[in-house]
Every structure is written in structure tokens, then in C-alpha cells.
Scaffold this active site. Structure first.
Site, PDB file in Angstrom:
ATOM      1  N   TYR A 211       0.832  -1.201   0.000  1.00  0.00           N
ATOM      2  CA  TYR A 211       0.000   0.000   0.000  1.00  0.00           C
ATOM      3  C   TYR A 211       0.870   1.256   0.000  1.00  0.00           C
ATOM      4  CZ  TYR A 211      -2.736   3.846   1.862  1.00  0.00           C
ATOM      5  OH  TYR A 211      -3.298   5.078   2.053  1.00  0.00           O
ATOM      6  N   ARG A 258       2.316   8.411  13.109  1.00  0.00           N
ATOM      7  CA  ARG A 258       2.007   9.641  13.847  1.00  0.00           C
ATOM      8  C   ARG A 258       0.509   9.916  13.918  1.00  0.00           C
ATOM      9  NH1 ARG A 258       3.383  14.628  10.431  1.00  0.00           N
ATOM     10  NH2 ARG A 258       1.533  13.763   9.428  1.00  0.00           N
ATOM     11  N   ARG A 268     -10.766   5.927   9.822  1.00  0.00           N
ATOM     12  CA  ARG A 268      -9.821   5.302   8.902  1.00  0.00           C
ATOM     13  C   ARG A 268      -8.826   4.456   9.688  1.00  0.00           C
ATOM     14  NH1 ARG A 268      -8.141  10.759   5.741  1.00  0.00           N
ATOM     15  NH2 ARG A 268      -7.407  11.181   7.857  1.00  0.00           N
ATOM     16  N   PHE A 328      15.795  19.315  -1.753  1.00  0.00           N
ATOM     17  CA  PHE A 328      14.432  18.853  -1.999  1.00  0.00           C
ATOM     18  C   PHE A 328      14.191  17.492  -1.343  1.00  0.00           C
ATOM     19  CE2 PHE A 328      11.353  16.506  -4.548  1.00  0.00           C
ATOM     20  CZ  PHE A 328      10.340  17.424  -4.763  1.00  0.00           C
TER      21      PHE A 328
END
Length: 463
Positions: A211, A258, A268, A328
Site C-alpha cells: 500500500y 504519527r 480510517r 528537496f
């Protein structure tokens, strides 16, 4: 060193200005776009900045700091300017770093982001019947080559990226073929993965990895391929999908760990059943103070699983040579290790919101500009976790082993980095120039302002 703009060097005076990039068309102001769904909250694309978007203003009134010089803004087409407006609306923090990327890579990553954002908006819209949503997800990539395709039946707050998809797809088709190929491939694979998990719960640890790969690992793979396609990074960065996947999985798993309480309140569940069933009959039991001990055992089990990706993160970052790409990629990873350390063995995961302090976040963003600093940060937070390992924790031995491996990799000269530095590179990992130091300072200031603005929103959401 050249600045962030594609055709010119950005001076410090230009860089410091706060510019307003708005569409030059006379179209009416768009609806506000707030937060996005599972990919944004649980996924890696925004996770590469490790921050959540806040409620923003409409296009007509929205002003935002950018890294683009005036000449580059004026050279943009109306449709590209509109895409950057959407980028700033949907991910304020991500937009700041994306606009610091060098050359045409900046536009490619911008469009990559918006395409996946639109795909995720479809996946998140619970008003779309499953029988309609499945083909939308699996065939979404084909719409990139359909000039007039749009979806006007979404009820999501982010629906503008679907309603104005012709603008996004038009800019996609202007990208070089090397970029188009990557974006289409990742979009197709991600859409298929979303369809697979549409009515399927994450049960086993293997499925958790799968997932996370679909919604985050593929983002890492896609970005890495874009980095290499731009020739700002060596081809091996884009070819090593295992390391790129780990970059995404580490961010994704950190977010999922978290956000236990928030996800429970929203109905969920992303913690894998194979993990929580070892310690409780129901996942929601961990929110009960009577089951705190069991909850902490499960929490530490999942944190330890996430830590196994850190050696790959170190190896991946060690390969990067372009400063803008390094910043980045490195910033969200150090934010993630700090967040994971804060979550480890912390009862607040089940009682409230676990966040790193604003000052801490700004310091991390300022420091994470070279590999030595990143390794030092990783070693620091690994040591913090080591000090919190409980003698009675069921995952103790595995946790200690992973922390030992991470500490060894972060304190010693990485063999991969050493080997890379023995060759000649077109794009070397040069020391920070005044431009990039200014970029880091402004980015830190923006982040401080952003974190301050969203603090109350996060607090309200969790009560």
C-alpha cells in the site's frame, strides 16, 4: 552557481522579493482548495516537505513568496502560470521547494505533482460510486493525452484540479518526452494500486509495504526518474527503484504512525492488522488508557519497521550531486526521523498530536544542506530513540539492532558515497553558495510562518 530559475541567475535582491503569480486570464476566481486526501495526508508527495497544507485563499486574492525571477514569470504561458497557482494553493510548503529546483526539472515536478493530486482527488471522493471510480482510477493516465477531458462531478474541496484538468494536461504535453514517459507510467501504476486497495483493508505487513509503495514509494520512484531525466543527477538515481521506494516508504510510514488518533477519529485505519492484532483485539483499543501498554508495544513495533528504511535513505541521499535536488530530498527525510523519534514510546500518539517544535523544524531545514549534516542529524535522533528503548518492550532486540545499523551507517563514511566521489561528475555536490544559503533562510522563514499559521488548525481538528 546558477539560481533556481531556468534561464538566468537569480540575484539575492530578486530572490528576497515576495511576488504574486496569478493567472492573466479573465476567468472568475476559483473555489478555495484546502487539504487533499490520503496521498496528501498519508502520502509522500507532500511528505517530501513533511508539512500539511492549510486553508488558502482563492486564486484572485492569493499571494505567495516564490523563487522565480521576474523574467521567468513573464516567459510563462497563461496555462503554466495557472498550474503554479494551483501548486501554491494545494501545497504551500511543497511549492516553495519545487520552485527552488534547477532548470526545466522544476516544471516537470510541478506537473507531476498536479497530475497525482488530481488522481488522488478522484480516489478520495466518497460521493463517486465504486463502479465509476474503479475505471476512473485505472484509466486516469489516458486522460493526459485527451485535450478536453475533465471531471466535473467531484464534491471534493480539491475538485478544481479535475475541473480544470485540460490546463494541467496541456502543460503536461508540452514537457519533454523523457518527462512525459515517467509521469504517465507512475500515474498508471498508482491508479491501479489505488483501485486495488479501494475496498481492501491493509492486513499483513507485506500488504502495508505494498500500500505504501502505491501511494508513496511510486512518488519516490517517479521523482528519482525525473531527476535523472533532467541530467541533474546520474542515471543510477533513477534506475535504483529499491532505494527510491524506501525514500517514499519511510515518509509514508512515519505519517501513518504519527496520525493514529486522527485516523481513528476520521474512521480510517492504516496500521496493519498483523501488527496491532499482536497486542489488542481491536485497533481502536489503543486509544483507551487501559490499553496504553499494549498500544506502546504496537507503536514501537511499527516504528522499528519504519527504521529499516533509513539505511536506504542514507544510501540514496549519498548519490545526489545537485544542490537543489539534495535539499528537496533531504529536508523531508530529516523531518521524518525527528518525527519518528518524537513518536517512539510516546503515549501522546494515542492521546493527542505529536509534532516537532517549530524552531526545531526550521533548524533542521537550515542544516540539511549536505550529507555530513544529514548523517549527523540521523545519528542524533537515533541516539534519542536508543535512550528511550524500554527493557520490557517486545521489539527491544530488533529495535536495538536497527538503531545500531543506522548509527554505523550515519557515523561512518558510506561506501556508496566514497565510490561515487572517486568518479568525475558533471554535477558536483558543491559547497553552499550565497544564493542557496539565502534560499534556505527564506524557506525556513516561510516554514516558520506556515507552521505558526497551521498550529491552531491542527489543534482544532484534533479536539
Amino acid at each position: 552557481m546558477a539560481g533556481a530559475c531556468c534561464k538566468c541567475s537569480a540575484s539575492l535582491s530578486v530572490f528576497k522579493r515576495s511576488l504574486s503569480v496569478t493567472s492573466r486570464s479573465s476567468a472568475p476566481a476559483s473555489r478555495p482548495i484546502h487539504t487533499w486526501g490520503r496521498l496528501g495526508e498519508r502520502g509522500a508527495l507532500d511528505g517530501w516537505l513533511a508539512a500539511r497544507p492549510s486553508a488558502l485563499k482563492t486564486v484572485s486574492s492569493y499571494r505567495h513568496p516564490v523563487f522565480l525571477c521576474f523574467s521567468c514569470q513573464e516567459a510563462m504561458s497563461d496555462s503554466l502560470r495557472t498550474c503554479y497557482v494551483y501548486l501554491n494553493q494545494t501545497s504551500r510548503s511543497f511549492a516553495a521547494v519545487i520552485q527552488a529546483l534547477d532548470g526545466d526539472l522544476r516544471h516537470a515536478v510541478c506537473i507531476f505533482y498536479l497530475v497525482l493530486r488530481a488522481l488522488d482527488t478522484v480516489e478520495d471522493d466518497m460521493t463517486i460510486p465504486v463502479e465509476q471510480k474503479l475505471p476512473l482510477l485505472t484509466h486516469f493516465h489516458t486522460h493526459l493525452y485527451q485535450h478536453h477531458w475533465q471531471y466535473t462531478h467531484s464534491m471534493e474541496k480539491d475538485r478544481q484540479v479535475l475541473e480544470d484538468f485540460p490546463t494541467i494536461s496541456a502543460e503536461f504535453r508540452k514537457l519533454g518526452e523523457k518527462y512525459q514517459e515517467v509521469i504517465v507510467d507512475v500515474c498508471q501504476r498508482m491508479g491501479g494500486g489505488m483501485a486495488e486497495f479501494l475496498e481492501k483493508k491493509v492486513t499483513s505487513m507485506k500488504e502495508w509495504d505494498k500500500y505504501c509503495h502505491y501511494v508513496a514509494g511510486l512518488v519516490g520512484v517517479g521523482l528519482s526518474r525525473l531527476f535523472s531525466a533532467s541530467q541533474l543527477e546520474d542515471s543510477e538515481v533513477g534506475e535504483d527503484h529499491e532505494l527510491a521506494n524506501s525514500m517514499g516508504l519511510f515518509l509514508q510510514k512515519t505519517n501513518i504512525i504519527r496520525d493514529y488518533l486522527e485516523d481513528q477519529r476520521d474512521g480510517r485505519a492504516f496500521w496493519p492488522q498483523e501488527a496491532w492484532s499482536k497486542f489488542a483485539c481491536r485497533l481502536e483499543d489503543f486509544a483507551d488508557p487501559q490499553h496504553l501498554s499494549a498500544g506502546l508495544s504496537c507503536l514501537n513495533f511499527l516504528v522499528t519497521d519504519a527504521l529499516r528504511h533509513v539505511p536506504d535513505v542514507i544510501a540514496y541521499l549519498s548519490r545526489l550531486r545537485n544542490q537543489s535536488v539534495f535539499n528537496f530530498c533531504a529536508i523531508p527525510q530529516v523531518m521524518a526521523i525527528a518525527t519518528l523519534s518524537a513518536c517512539y514510546n510516546n503515549p501522546m500518539v494515542f492521546q493527542g498530536v505529536v509534532k516537532i517544535r517549530k524552531g526545531q523544524a526550521v533548524t533542521l531545514m537550515m542544516q540539511a544542506t549536505n550529507m555530513a549534516a544529514v548523517k549527523s542529524i540521523i545519528a542524533q535522533y537515533s541516539q534519542e530513540m536508543l535512550q528511550k528503548v524500554c527493557v520490557s518492550d517486545p521489539s527491544r532486540e530488533r529495535t536495538l539492532h536497527m538503531l545500531s545499523v543506522i548509527r554505523e551507517r550515519s557515523l561512518c563514511q558510506d561506501s556508496l558515497a566514497s565510490r561515487a566521489h572517486t568518479h568525475t561528475h558533471t554535477h558536483t555536490h558543491t559547497p553552499l553558495s550565497p544564493f542557496y544559503l539565502s534560499a534556505a533562510m527564506l524557506l525556513a522563514a516561510l516554514s516558520w510562518q506556515y507552521l505558526s499559521a497551521t498550529a491552531n488548525t491542527s489543534t482544532d481538528h484534533t479536539h
